[in-house]
Design a protein around this motif. Structure first.
Motif, short mmCIF file in Angstrom:
data_model
loop_
_atom_site.label_atom_id
_atom_site.label_comp_id
_atom_site.label_asym_id
_atom_site.label_seq_id
_atom_site.Cartn_x
_atom_site.Cartn_y
_atom_site.Cartn_z
N PHE A 82 12.64 2.10 39.78
CA PHE A 82 12.58 3.47 40.29
C PHE A 82 12.02 4.39 39.21
CE2 PHE A 82 15.33 1.37 43.17
CZ PHE A 82 15.21 2.04 44.38
N ARG A 83 11.09 5.26 39.64
CA ARG A 83 10.36 6.10 38.68
C ARG A 83 10.74 7.57 38.74
NH1 ARG A 83 4.23 4.27 39.72
NH2 ARG A 83 4.88 4.65 41.89
N THR A 84 11.37 7.99 39.82
CA THR A 84 11.73 9.41 39.96
C THR A 84 13.20 9.59 40.34
OG1 THR A 84 9.49 10.12 40.50
CG2 THR A 84 11.29 11.50 41.32
N VAL A 85 13.67 8.84 41.30
CA VAL A 85 15.03 9.03 41.82
C VAL A 85 16.04 8.36 40.89
CG1 VAL A 85 16.59 8.50 43.74
CG2 VAL A 85 14.21 9.15 44.19
N ASN A 86 17.13 9.07 40.54
CA ASN A 86 18.20 8.43 39.77
C ASN A 86 19.59 8.61 40.38
OD1 ASN A 86 18.56 11.17 38.85
ND2 ASN A 86 17.07 10.72 37.23
N GLN A 87 19.68 9.24 41.56
CA GLN A 87 20.91 9.28 42.34
C GLN A 87 20.52 9.28 43.82
OE1 GLN A 87 23.57 12.50 41.26
NE2 GLN A 87 23.31 12.15 39.06
N PRO A 90 30.46 18.50 46.35
CA PRO A 90 30.02 19.43 45.29
C PRO A 90 30.67 19.16 43.93
CG PRO A 90 30.44 20.62 47.32
CD PRO A 90 30.96 19.23 47.53
N ASP A 91 31.88 18.61 43.93
CA ASP A 91 32.56 18.31 42.68
C ASP A 91 32.00 17.07 41.99
OD1 ASP A 91 34.30 20.46 43.17
OD2 ASP A 91 35.63 19.18 44.37
N LEU A 92 31.19 16.30 42.71
CA LEU A 92 30.62 15.07 42.17
C LEU A 92 29.22 15.26 41.63
CD1 LEU A 92 31.75 12.66 45.05
CD2 LEU A 92 32.96 13.16 42.92
N ILE A 93 28.66 16.45 41.83
CA ILE A 93 27.27 16.70 41.46
C ILE A 93 27.23 17.70 40.31
CG2 ILE A 93 25.01 17.49 42.29
CD1 ILE A 93 25.90 16.76 45.11
N SER A 94 26.51 17.37 39.26
CA SER A 94 26.41 18.29 38.12
C SER A 94 25.50 19.45 38.48
CB SER A 94 25.89 17.56 36.89
OG SER A 94 24.59 17.04 37.13
N PRO A 95 25.76 20.66 37.93
CA PRO A 95 24.99 21.86 38.30
C PRO A 95 23.50 21.76 38.00
CG PRO A 95 27.03 22.46 37.18
CD PRO A 95 26.89 20.98 37.03
N ASP A 96 23.09 20.89 37.09
CA ASP A 96 21.66 20.80 36.74
C ASP A 96 20.90 19.85 37.67
OD1 ASP A 96 22.99 18.55 35.80
OD2 ASP A 96 21.71 18.34 34.02
N THR A 97 21.58 19.30 38.68
CA THR A 97 20.96 18.34 39.60
C THR A 97 19.96 19.02 40.53
OG1 THR A 97 22.94 16.95 39.57
CG2 THR A 97 21.43 16.64 41.41
N LEU A 98 18.86 18.33 40.81
CA LEU A 98 17.91 18.74 41.84
C LEU A 98 18.10 17.82 43.04
CD1 LEU A 98 15.52 20.40 42.93
CD2 LEU A 98 13.98 18.75 41.81
N GLU A 133 12.70 18.00 32.12
CA GLU A 133 13.95 18.49 31.55
C GLU A 133 15.06 17.44 31.59
OE1 GLU A 133 14.59 21.92 33.96
OE2 GLU A 133 13.04 23.12 32.97
N LYS A 134 14.69 16.22 32.10
CA LYS A 134 15.65 15.11 32.18
C LYS A 134 16.89 15.46 33.00
CE LYS A 134 14.04 13.05 27.86
NZ LYS A 134 13.07 12.22 28.61
N ARG A 135 16.67 16.23 34.06
CA ARG A 135 17.76 16.57 34.98
C ARG A 135 17.89 15.49 36.05
NH1 ARG A 135 15.45 21.88 37.19
NH2 ARG A 135 17.22 21.65 38.64
N PRO A 136 19.10 15.29 36.59
CA PRO A 136 19.28 14.30 37.66
C PRO A 136 18.51 14.71 38.92
CG PRO A 136 21.40 14.96 36.72
CD PRO A 136 20.39 15.92 36.20
N ILE A 137 17.86 13.73 39.55
CA ILE A 137 17.18 13.96 40.83
C ILE A 137 17.90 13.13 41.87
CG2 ILE A 137 15.04 13.71 42.13
CD1 ILE A 137 13.56 14.26 39.52
N LEU A 138 18.57 13.83 42.79
CA LEU A 138 19.39 13.19 43.82
C LEU A 138 18.64 13.23 45.15
CD1 LEU A 138 23.18 14.07 44.53
CD2 LEU A 138 21.63 12.96 46.14
N ALA A 139 18.22 12.08 45.63
CA ALA A 139 17.52 11.99 46.92
C ALA A 139 18.54 11.84 48.04
CB ALA A 139 16.57 10.81 46.92
N VAL A 140 18.50 12.73 49.02
CA VAL A 140 19.39 12.66 50.18
C VAL A 140 18.70 11.82 51.24
CG1 VAL A 140 20.59 13.96 51.96
CG2 VAL A 140 20.48 14.86 49.62
N GLY A 141 19.16 10.58 51.38
CA GLY A 141 18.60 9.69 52.38
C GLY A 141 17.52 8.79 51.83
#
Length: 358
Positions: free
Chosen positions: A304-309, A47-55, A262-270
């Protein structure tokens, strides 16, 4: 690119054969996507590595007990004077996906498939009988199509099936696997293998992410055995992926597209979440909701067109999953990170440790 470009030395003892003692208490490597920097942390630090605006986007597919054993029916051959009525050899079937809406014809992967011919009948533990059908796509492969007289539902797999542990876990499944080889948020039955990056998440971790205001959503991709089948071509560009089915609810697609605007980070799990999101992204950059199928194969050179983490596990040498993360973070960065993981004695593959790439 050559298959050998994605090889690395991995001591066999680092391949995790069992899950860690407590879910969510694994090691976590942080890899800098841009500069290849590496930090050694623990899952509790996430949780400390992920910014609050991340999806965060998770795959909620649930593992089916799809590894089943059938006994071949053997009949007397009068012309050759051989054979006998009754039980023959046992074969292991991995049930992959339904071939008909009725649910009685299935595409399977069979151990020792060369000896399994069209017309062969197999009896399963509850007495149900399946007949091997002739299918042009099965010729010369490890795949076979099998038909039953009635629909195979979830109860059938509970009666007849085993947890489909991957081939590098060299033991039989046990009661522990029924819980631990399943994510805590799995709801949609259909995978032949677990989307294992999600195994690190617990209800407590979700509460901590909620406290930080980190938004999450769920897509579904039912994992097929293409995840584990080796790349058999020297030039990786010639490899063909197996088809997998995915679904993105329309409200989830809207949520993802809003985050992109909104240019928010999109973090894909897996990697399955990565494949789902990238497969559903159109040329206009928008993620399409609904159900579809994909054979997407991502290796260095892919944009990559959507995922950035990406949050992921450590993958097998020469695998399509290693190629995917190499496409995302750079092959040299990944191989250097894996070299450090070996030196630091990280646990690899499905029941192993994890990595956050950002």
């Amino acid at each position: 690119m050559k298959l050998t470009d994605f090889d690395f030395e991995l001591p066999e003892e680092l391949i995790a054969q069992k899950p860690s003692g407590v879910r969510g208490q694994d090691r976590l490597m942080l890899l800098g996507r841009a500069d290849g920097s590496v930090s050694h942390l623990k899952m509790e630090n996430l949780p400390d590595l992920i910014s609050p605006d991340t999806l965060m986007v998770f795959n909620n597919s649930k593992v089916r007990r799809s590894r089943c054993y059938g006994i071949k029916e053997v009949l007397w051959d009068e012309k050759r004077g051989e054979g006998e009525h009754g039980r023959g050899s046992e074969r292991e079937f991995m049930f992959l996906n339904q071939m008909t809406p009725g649910g009685n014809v299935w595409h399977t992967m069979v151990k020792g498939a060369k000896k399994v011919k069209a017309g062969n009948k197999f009896t399963f533990p509850d007495g149900s009988v399946g007949t091997i059908l002739e299918h042009e796509n099965d010729v010369g492969t490890e795949f076979r199509t099998i038909r039953f007289d009635s629909r195979l539902d979830d109860d059938w797999f509970l009666r007849n099936g085993h947890i489909p542990l991957p081939p590098y876990i060299r033991r039989e499944d046990d009661d522990t696997d029924s819980e631990r080889y399943q994510t805590v948020y799995a709801t949609e039955v259909g995978s032949s293998a677990c989307p294992t990056a999600g195994l690190h998440f617990t209800d407590e971790m979700f509460n901590r992410l909620d406290e930080k205001g980190i938004e999450r959503c769920f897509v579904t991709l039912h994992v097929g055995l293409g995840t584990f089948l080796p790349v058999r071509t020297e030039n990786i560009e010639e490899h063909k992926m197996h088809e997998e089915i995915y679904t993105i609810p329309f409200d989830v697609a809207d949520k993802i597209n809003r985050a992109k605007r909104e240019k928010r980070p999109i973090l894909a799990v897996g990697t399955t979440s990565v494949r789902t999101l990238e497969s559903a992204t159109g040329d206009d950059g928008l993620v399409r909701g609904g159900s579809s199928s994909t054979r997407i194969f991502m290796y260095p050179g892919y944009t990559f067109r959507t995922v950035n983490q990406i949050f992921t596990n450590f993958h097998t040498p020469q695998s399509t999953l290693l190629m995917l993360v190499s496409a995302f973070a750079g092959r040299e960065n990944i191989l250097n990170a894996y070299k450090q993981a070996v030196e630091e004695r990280y646990r690899f593959f499905s029941y192993g440790d994890c990595m956050l790439i950002k």
